[in-house]
Write a protein that holds these residues in place. Sequence first.
Motif, PDB file in Angstrom:
ATOM      1  N   SER A   1      -5.275  41.332  11.414  1.00  0.00           N
ATOM      2  CA  SER A   1      -4.004  40.805  11.913  1.00  0.00           C
ATOM      3  C   SER A   1      -3.846  41.177  13.382  1.00  0.00           C
ATOM      4  CB  SER A   1      -2.840  41.358  11.092  1.00  0.00           C
ATOM      5  OG  SER A   1      -2.790  42.766  11.203  1.00  0.00           O
TER       6      SER A   1
ATOM      7  N   GLU B   1       3.398  37.977  14.799  1.00  0.00           N
ATOM      8  CA  GLU B   1       2.190  38.565  14.235  1.00  0.00           C
ATOM      9  C   GLU B   1       1.442  37.510  13.421  1.00  0.00           C
ATOM     10  OE1 GLU B   1       1.003  41.912  10.947  1.00  0.00           O
ATOM     11  OE2 GLU B   1       2.279  42.536  12.613  1.00  0.00           O
TER      12      GLU B   1
ATOM     13  N   PRO C   1      -1.149  36.936  10.520  1.00  0.00           N
ATOM     14  CA  PRO C   1      -1.722  37.700   9.397  1.00  0.00           C
ATOM     15  C   PRO C   1      -3.249  37.657   9.416  1.00  0.00           C
ATOM     16  CG  PRO C   1      -0.019  36.153   8.659  1.00  0.00           C
ATOM     17  CD  PRO C   1      -0.347  35.796  10.063  1.00  0.00           C
ATOM     18  N   SER C   2      -3.868  38.674   8.835  1.00  0.00           N
ATOM     19  CA  SER C   2      -5.324  38.681   8.708  1.00  0.00           C
ATOM     20  C   SER C   2      -5.756  37.533   7.795  1.00  0.00           C
ATOM     21  CB  SER C   2      -5.806  40.013   8.149  1.00  0.00           C
ATOM     22  OG  SER C   2      -5.331  40.208   6.841  1.00  0.00           O
TER      23      SER C   2
END
Length: 889
Positions: free
Chosen positions: A822, A833, A835-836
């Motif tokens: 992330s 942000e 997310p991964s």
Amino acid sequence: MTGQTTVKGRVIDASELPIPLANITLRGSSNIGTVADFDGFFTLTIQETPPFSLVVSSIGYETTTTNAITASVEDLIITLNQGTELDIVIISASRAPERIFESPVSVEYFGQKEIKNTPSVDFYSGLENIKGVDVNTNSLTYKSVNTRGYGSFANTRFVQLVDGMDNSSPSLNFSLGNLVGISELDVSNIELLPGASSALYGANAFNGILFINSKNPFEFQGISAYSRGGVTTQEAAGTNAFYDVGVRAAHAFSDKFAAKVNVSYIKGTDWFAVNNDNLNDPSLNRQSDPNYDGVNVYGDEISTTVNGVSVSRTGYEEQDLVDYDAESLKFSGSLHYRPMADDLEIIYTGRLGRGTTLFQNANRFYSPNFFSQQHKLEVKNNNFFIRGYITAGDAGDTYDTRIAATNINNSWKSNDDWFTEYFTTLAVSGGNHDLARATADTGRLVPGTPEFETAFNRVVSDPDFTTGAKFQDESELRHVDANYNFSHITGNFADIQVGGSFREYRLRSFGTVFTDFDGPISYGEVGIYTQIQKLLLDERLKITGSIRYDKSELFEGNFSPRFSIGYNAGEDRNHNIRTSIQSGFRNPTTQNLFMGLDVVRAITMGSAADNLDRESRDYALSTNGTALTGNANATITGRNALENSYTLDSAAEFINAADPSLLIKSDVQLVKPEKVTVLELGYRGKYNGFSLEASGYYNMYQDFITSENVVVPFYGEATSNEDFTSPSVQALFNNDFNIYNIATNTSAEVNSYGMVLGVDGKVFGTYDFGVNYTYSKEDFDEDDTAYQSEFNTPEHKVKATFGNRNLFSNFGFNTSIRWSDSYVWNDAFGTSEIPSFTVADAQINYTISSLKSVIKAGATNIGGEEYYNALGTGFIGSQYYIGITINNL
């Protein structure tokens, strides 16, 4: 006297299996050569008196040089030993041929083998499996490549050259990916230098540079074609068909003249962008937040505050404003003339592209019918080149979706009327926001109705941004560069090169993007460089030094030196250790200098000295402002924004606390060139069919180019520690102000560092395996809240591939998996942000040798879990495809 010698032969490996598509060239003349067919056979006729030698190479094998050939040969057998990717010969790192193994800087390679075996839908998407590389997806047809952080879709820090031509937009200064680039059939190879490359390639080769080289029609002849199709799947868009076709024709009419043409076309449905998260607070939606501002909702950026209550207008979703058609039509052609049938070559190249796509900067832009063209004339041989080219663009029917939504709203009810109705109803109803919005939205144009379509069509065809949203752009870029290599003169002493370039921008947006209301804006840049490279200690030690000087007519000049040392260690010279220090710089972009654009959230303004008075806007004052000043309107120039404004953070604190002493006058400086110094240490090693690479770098920036938001009052004098009697404070209370986003340089200490590890080789006998890890980290003064990072890369990335090119006769497969940590995405569009995500791709292929063809089927994002790598873009679903490539030698 010149003779004619014909050499016929076959290229095989140690197991006596044919090596298809091996390159055979005359030693000392890379322009004279041929390519083996699918069975390894070749024929080469050379207009040169023997004796001479041939250089034979193929990816994955060690390059070999034949013994001296003294006469025509009918059955020459050439055996290549298994090698690694490090044995590939590249040009880009030193502007001269050298193995990757001995390159003085980090370099990546993507050639015919990688193109054939990529599980991605097309070769350009396949670049995302290269170690250290970020490929950000903005559209089905537009992707942005970057390395080592500091990149957005408007990535002006990374350069992409196609046959030596910069394919960036003349007006926007960032690469358009392969949207109007090169056909997959015509790609010979791709070389990528991550990190600063200004010492040889000038301004803006700052984060890295990508070289895409096409096939020469003297060496790659015939008609080839491909056709692939399939579907894209996405929760928001559903399942939609796409197809991609292309044809290449090339022929050498004699040993002096050859030509080629390429045509390719792709059409599909773009990824729908339907993120309705609230940028102010993702936990609140429109019903719970009167000041809601959705990510992919436009027009709701218009907001005002009355008695401490903030309210935004009702916006339109992106899917109400675009068709999500995606298409790209590309044509290219070139004429090649060798007047003496030797290595001297004169080349004309033309590239044309038209299409429809979505791209993103401060806002999202839908671009139907955009057009781009490039024309190049080049003269070169093995020792020099001189080329000149022109790039011209036409925005077609491009429009800004956010501005379109804003002006559709304004077309049926002005902001003043809407907010008056809202707050009047709110007061009468005792604070009922739902009733207030319903009342103010009475008469709102509803998507899908004839009334909405009429207003929409009028707005997107109107280039006046006070009432419309259409971009007009016919900007041009002219470039000339040259290089001469003296190695044929200096012999064993050293390789010495000199070169230079000139570039001119001609900005023509008719006042829609730039402040060119009164005619085109033109300015130029010039640069010169030299490099010396010396081998010592039995050719184990390579020392490279280069320096470049560049001068823009708008700024003082900049020097960009580079010094590197590389050493081949070990009895078999299988270990290369290198270290380098180099500097890079980039001039402010055309947007940093001359932009003057209302993107709704702010006025985005370039800060060239000449632009301060060119940027000028008239604002209607509030009733209170008119009473205070005696004027109904105010004229604000760029100079006012720069010299008479408050910092955005202090203005926000003032509004929240109603304390004018919190206000701080801004101190924005004119933008100037940005510099970086890069320290790099690297290792390359070859271990019995495996290769290992490791490198680390540290970047130290000076005068990092960023932008700063300021609040500009329409009257009064902005000073720090104000009180309520100040007219400028009254302007803020009366909503008589606007936000300006000004290009400038940060005083913050900005550094970044990272490392890349990679292993490639064979496992289980004949299976290809590779895995790499990338670490990236930004290091800056976090107390400087005005600094906008745009680092935009995960701290950790892992990529792996596994496949077999010949699992059994004519059948191969390949798989890849990518994991991204992330990270925070930050650019002019917004901050969030990311997310991964983990993405797996796979393909199988079958070769039909008799037809010189390959059938390939595959899928991307096999798991189907949708992901995104930037704020504002559509979530990326899956693609399933099948296709055939015919006679692609």
